[in-house]
Design a protein around this motif. Structure first.
Motif, PDB file in Angstrom:
ATOM      1  N   TRP A   1       0.853  -1.188   0.000  1.00 29.10           N
ATOM      2  CA  TRP A   1       0.000   0.000   0.000  1.00 29.10           C
ATOM      3  C   TRP A   1       0.890   1.238   0.000  1.00 29.10           C
ATOM      4  O   TRP A   1       1.281   1.716   1.072  1.00 29.10           O
ATOM      5  N   PRO A   2       1.218   1.781  -1.172  1.00 30.13           N
ATOM      6  CA  PRO A   2       2.093   2.956  -1.212  1.00 30.13           C
ATOM      7  C   PRO A   2       1.490   4.186  -0.535  1.00 30.13           C
ATOM      8  O   PRO A   2       2.223   5.006   0.003  1.00 30.13           O
ATOM      9  N   TYR A   3       0.159   4.324  -0.557  1.00 34.39           N
ATOM     10  CA  TYR A   3      -0.522   5.465   0.072  1.00 34.39           C
ATOM     11  C   TYR A   3      -1.473   4.893   1.094  1.00 34.39           C
ATOM     12  O   TYR A   3      -2.414   4.187   0.753  1.00 34.39           O
TER      13      TYR A   3
ATOM     14  N   ARG B   1       0.074  -4.195  -5.822  1.00 30.62           N
ATOM     15  CA  ARG B   1       0.257  -2.821  -5.326  1.00 30.62           C
ATOM     16  C   ARG B   1      -1.105  -2.146  -5.343  1.00 30.62           C
ATOM     17  O   ARG B   1      -1.670  -1.887  -6.397  1.00 30.62           O
ATOM     18  N   ASP B   2      -1.600  -1.856  -4.170  1.00 31.37           N
ATOM     19  CA  ASP B   2      -2.957  -1.358  -3.979  1.00 31.37           C
ATOM     20  C   ASP B   2      -2.903   0.149  -3.711  1.00 31.37           C
ATOM     21  O   ASP B   2      -2.547   0.575  -2.625  1.00 31.37           O
ATOM     22  N   TYR B   3      -3.239   0.940  -4.741  1.00 32.22           N
ATOM     23  CA  TYR B   3      -3.199   2.396  -4.641  1.00 32.22           C
ATOM     24  C   TYR B   3      -4.587   2.907  -4.263  1.00 32.22           C
ATOM     25  O   TYR B   3      -5.291   3.500  -5.068  1.00 32.22           O
TER      26      TYR B   3
ATOM     27  N   ASN C   1      -7.265   5.340  -2.411  1.00 29.75           N
ATOM     28  CA  ASN C   1      -7.320   6.750  -2.047  1.00 29.75           C
ATOM     29  C   ASN C   1      -7.344   6.808  -0.518  1.00 29.75           C
ATOM     30  O   ASN C   1      -8.311   6.366   0.102  1.00 29.75           O
TER      31      ASN C   1
END
Length: 144
Positions: free
Chosen positions: A36-38, A120-122, A124
């Motif tokens: 989770w990058p964000y 990779r789960d971007y 919001n």
């Protein structure tokens, strides 16, 4: 015959929505990872391997948000046959308050030999932060 990357992504989305942890983990490569990058504070940046992914999902799935449906799902197959990009909106509710919850997601998923190597789960992060705030502070914005 190996399952296509697109089919594996469709299967993992269904397993995630249905909170079928066994099916989700079975689709992961033994050394695969979710990232989770964000993310809001407290959410790990990366989980690696089936055991770590299973533990995290078992501890957290359905404890904060439940999802009833995914809408506007679009799967993008790429020039790399292992990579699928998926866009969707997840609709559900907050467990603590039963208030509606909507999450917008873009995920980049790499599949090899029918198993997910990387997910990779971007998501919001803003709806998550707002939901966390509303649950901890209540509707007036005051803690307690």
């Amino acid at each position: 015959m190996t399952t296509s990357s697109r089919t594996v992504v469709e299967m993992v989305l269904r397993a995630g929505r249905e909170v079928d942890i066994d099916a989700f983990v079975a689709l992961m490569s033994p050394d695969g990872y979710i990232e989770w990058p964000y993310r809001p504070a407290g959410v790990p940046g990366r989980l690696r391997g089936r055991a770590e992914i299973r533990r995290h999902l078992t501890e957290t799935a359905g404890s904060f948000v439940t999802f009833d449906e995914y809408r506007n799902v679009v799967l993008h197959e790429t020039a790399d046959p292992e990579v699928v990009i998926v866009e969707y909106e997840a609709y559900g509710s907050l467990v603590a308050t039963a208030q509606p919850f909507k999450q917008t997601v873009i995920a980049v998923i790499r599949v090899r030999n029918g198993r997910i190597l990387s997910y990779r789960d971007y998501v919001n992060p803003l709806p998550l932060v707002e939901a966390l705030t509303s649950v901890t502070t209540g509707p007036t914005g005051r803690v307690g």
